[in-house]
Design a protein around this motif. Sequence first.
Motif, PDB file in Angstrom:
ATOM      1  N   ARG A  13       0.795  -1.234   0.000  1.00 33.88           N
ATOM      2  CA  ARG A  13       0.000   0.000   0.000  1.00 33.88           C
ATOM      3  C   ARG A  13       0.831   1.288   0.000  1.00 33.88           C
ATOM      4  N   GLU A  17       0.398   3.726  -3.123  1.00 29.98           N
ATOM      5  CA  GLU A  17      -0.269   5.009  -2.902  1.00 29.98           C
ATOM      6  C   GLU A  17       0.640   6.180  -3.275  1.00 29.98           C
ATOM      7  N   THR A  25      -5.246   4.039  -5.694  1.00 30.43           N
ATOM      8  CA  THR A  25      -4.550   3.046  -4.883  1.00 30.43           C
ATOM      9  C   THR A  25      -5.290   1.715  -4.833  1.00 30.43           C
TER      10      THR A  25
END
Length: 95
Positions: A13, A17, A25
């Motif tokens: 993540r 992101e 994302t």
Amino acid sequence: MTIGSEQRRRERRPEVEALFGPRHTEAALDLLQLADLAWHDCYPDDLALRPDVLGDVLLCSRGDLATLIRVTREAVVDFRDVRLAADAIRAGRTR
């Protein structure tokens, strides 16, 4: 030690992101989860994309979701082509 798809998603993540922004994302993470499944179908000894292949895919995507889709597919088909493209980016031979 084997990790599950949710843990991989959590670990990926921050990088995803930073590259794709908060708007894309979840979609990028969804695609990478599908890529893990496809990778495992092609390479049964691996449960997910290898870390070096994932790095190449993210680099070649350049933060564009459509490009991520194309590059991810190419990586599953033949990751060596993606490696060459990533190496060219790293060497500054492509814009």
